[in-house]
Design a protein around this motif. Structure first.
Motif, mmCIF file in Angstrom:
data_model
loop_
_atom_site.group_PDB
_atom_site.id
_atom_site.type_symbol
_atom_site.label_atom_id
_atom_site.label_comp_id
_atom_site.label_asym_id
_atom_site.label_seq_id
_atom_site.Cartn_x
_atom_site.Cartn_y
_atom_site.Cartn_z
ATOM 1 N N ALA A 188 -6.857 11.628 1.114
ATOM 2 C CA ALA A 188 -7.043 10.647 2.189
ATOM 3 C C ALA A 188 -5.949 9.588 2.138
ATOM 4 O O ALA A 188 -5.426 9.155 3.183
ATOM 5 N N LYS A 189 -5.589 9.164 0.941
ATOM 6 C CA LYS A 189 -4.507 8.178 0.813
ATOM 7 C C LYS A 189 -3.179 8.760 1.311
ATOM 8 O O LYS A 189 -2.410 8.084 1.989
ATOM 9 N N LEU A 190 -2.913 9.990 0.955
ATOM 10 C CA LEU A 190 -1.647 10.615 1.357
ATOM 11 C C LEU A 190 -1.521 10.735 2.868
ATOM 12 O O LEU A 190 -0.417 10.652 3.418
ATOM 13 N N THR A 191 -2.645 10.929 3.562
ATOM 14 C CA THR A 191 -2.555 11.013 5.022
ATOM 15 C C THR A 191 -2.059 9.702 5.618
ATOM 16 O O THR A 191 -1.512 9.684 6.716
ATOM 17 N N ARG A 192 -2.225 8.579 4.908
ATOM 18 C CA ARG A 192 -1.758 7.287 5.399
ATOM 19 C C ARG A 192 -0.241 7.245 5.525
ATOM 20 O O ARG A 192 0.310 6.458 6.302
ATOM 21 N N GLU B 193 0.838 -1.208 0.000
ATOM 22 C CA GLU B 193 0.000 0.000 0.000
ATOM 23 C C GLU B 193 0.869 1.253 0.000
ATOM 24 O O GLU B 193 0.555 2.239 -0.674
ATOM 25 N N ALA B 194 1.972 1.214 0.753
ATOM 26 C CA ALA B 194 2.875 2.366 0.785
ATOM 27 C C ALA B 194 3.410 2.664 -0.615
ATOM 28 O O ALA B 194 3.485 3.826 -1.038
ATOM 29 N N LYS B 195 3.792 1.622 -1.342
ATOM 30 C CA LYS B 195 4.303 1.808 -2.705
ATOM 31 C C LYS B 195 3.220 2.398 -3.602
ATOM 32 O O LYS B 195 3.478 3.322 -4.382
#
Length: 475
Positions: free
Chosen positions: A255-259, A33-35
């Protein structure tokens, strides 16, 4: 902006960031997910980070070597861009620029333009921190008459005062205005300067002759240059997003970037990530860059070897297509909407062979009566194929454009041949010579204010007029 080796090397050493953690270890996404987030975040953020780097050099760092003027002050340049201008890739050398960076936090800014002779094309392109072209003033958009126009920030509320012809809203608190004023020939520069002297900028309070509101808070802008941007990409994105309220189409990517700790009020952290995460984020950014390059190569129409498309526009134009927006910035940030200008570009022959001035000579021939169909003017500009910057050359010629036609030599049948090579084609042909680098070549046509009736290049890539192919000449 080639980040591949620098990002991966920094990832392995953990040297990209040394910041306070904002995402706890329990909240970290898994490495896959990070990638994926890094890849998508890079594509989304590339234009935003590129724009920040230019803004920093032009409006913040007085010692950058590229500094123009502080915020809300216009810088008129009575010259055209040369190989010494390196802050912006694929710079336009057709039109002297006036550049303005706007700080819209305290109050709106009023831009006033003079009456400009109808024979002289000019435009003011409003481009915000998202690289959305959110408005135009000028020959095509508003006519040649004098007028006052107001630019407001994303959160401004208020009525448009009497006397203001039109209000434009930026999606970010900081924005740019790029003024392009046509130059007919070198001796015409004093006339361009007279037009530029009529470009005025003032806060709304001054325009209304009212007391100014409280000044916006001082900002500690992080230093930016090409090398820092490569290494600290998400740090700059993190910083820029605080001045860019999310639009509806941005909520998912935000929202993804906040992860991974990126977003307003957050701080991307690299130092404390496990090594596997560092590598995956570096790889995700690398994959994102490769997707951008691929889009530039294949995401536009191929017409006689020229890539033609419509890459620039406003928020509605992109509608969340971040890959198109990233490709636009990578291909030449701050380009115009297609209705204002179309940019056929090529690095190769029609068969795909890379243009290389160290190996070959080339020609471009416009058939009689088949020049690019425009209301204003057209040009062909030479760039270094790797840096996408203008090249130093013995005759200080960076382009050939339509105002130069009277001084160029036509063939017996009325056609016009341009000579694309690193050495002079001979005195008899030098008027038609566009000097090339001793390396890979990048050519860009500019059709300013393209005609909308046939023959036309519009719709971009599908019009009835097509640019002639670049042909390899016999050496």
């Amino acid at each position: 902006m080639n980040i591949r080796s620098s990002v991966l090397a920094a990832a392995l050493t953990g040297s990209i960031f040394a910041l306070t953690p904002s995402v706890s270890q329990a909240e970290w996404p898994d490495i896959r997910e990070a990638k994926a987030i890094a890849e998508e975040g890079f594509i989304y953020g590339l234009p935003i980070v590129m724009n920040y780097a230019v803004m920093y050099e032009y409006a913040v760092d007085r010692n950058s070597g590229q500094f123009k003027a502080p915020f809300n002050q216009i810088k008129n340049e009575a010259r055209v861009y040369t190989y010494k201008d390196t802050a912006v890739t694929t710079p336009n050398s057709d039109t002297p620029y006036s550049l303005l960076w706007l700080d819209l936090r305290a109050e709106p800014i009023v831009l006033s333009v003079p009456a400009v002779d109808k024979s002289r094309y000019y435009s003011v392109m409003l481009c915000d921190g998202n690289t959305f072209n959110y408005g135009y003033i000028g020959s095509r958009a508003t006519g040649s008459e004098a007028g006052d126009y107001m630019v407001v920030g994303p959160n401004w509320q208020g009525a448009t005062p009497p006397g203001i012809k039109k209000m434009f809203r930026s999606s970010t608190q900081f924005s740019a205005a790029a003024y392009r004023t046509q130059l007919f020939h070198p001796a015409d520069m004093p006339n361009v300067e007279k037009v530029q002297a009529g470009y005025k900028v003032q806060p709304l309070s001054a325009y209304l002759k009212q007391p100014a509101p409280p000044a916006a808070a001082a900002v500690d802008f992080p230093k930016a240059n090409a090398e820092l941007v490569k290494k600290n990409f998400f740090e700059y994105l993190d910083f820029a997003l605080q001045f860019a309220p999310a639009g509806p189409e941005e909520k998912e990517i935000r929202a993804k970037l906040t992860r991974i700790g990126v977003g307003p009020g957050k701080t991307f952290d690299f130092k404390d990530l496990p090594l596997t995460h560092k590598i995956e984020i570096g790889l995700g950014m690398k994959d994102g860059e490769e997707k951008v390059e691929k889009y530039l190569a294949s995401g536009q129409k191929d017409v006689n070897g020229w890539k033609i498309g419509s890459l620039f526009g406003d928020r509605q134009f992109y509608s969340g297509d971040w890959l198109k927006r990233a490709a636009a910035a990578k291909g030449g940030i701050y380009g115009n909407d297609a209705i204002e200008a179309v940019y056929p570009m090529t690095k190769a022959l029609a068969d795909g062979e890379v243009l290389d001035g160290s190996k070959y000579k080339y020609t471009i021939t416009f058939s009689a009566g088949q020049f690019p169909p425009v209301e204003a003017f057209w040009s062909v500009t030479m760039y270094d194929g790797k840096s996408q910057l203008l090249i130093e050359n013995p005759i200080n010629r960076y382009l050939i454009n339509s105002p130069m036609l009277p001084d160029m030599k036509k063939n017996a049948d009325g056609s016009l041949t341009l000579y694309i090579q690193k050495d002079s084609p001979g005195v008899d042909k030098e008027s038609n010579w566009l000097p090339a680098p001793n390396d890979e070549i990048y050519l860009v046509m500019r059709l300013h204010w393209p005609k909308t009736t046939a023959p036309s290049i519009l719709p971009a890539g599908g019009g009835s007029w097509q640019p002639p192919a670049v042909v390899r000449a016999a050496n």
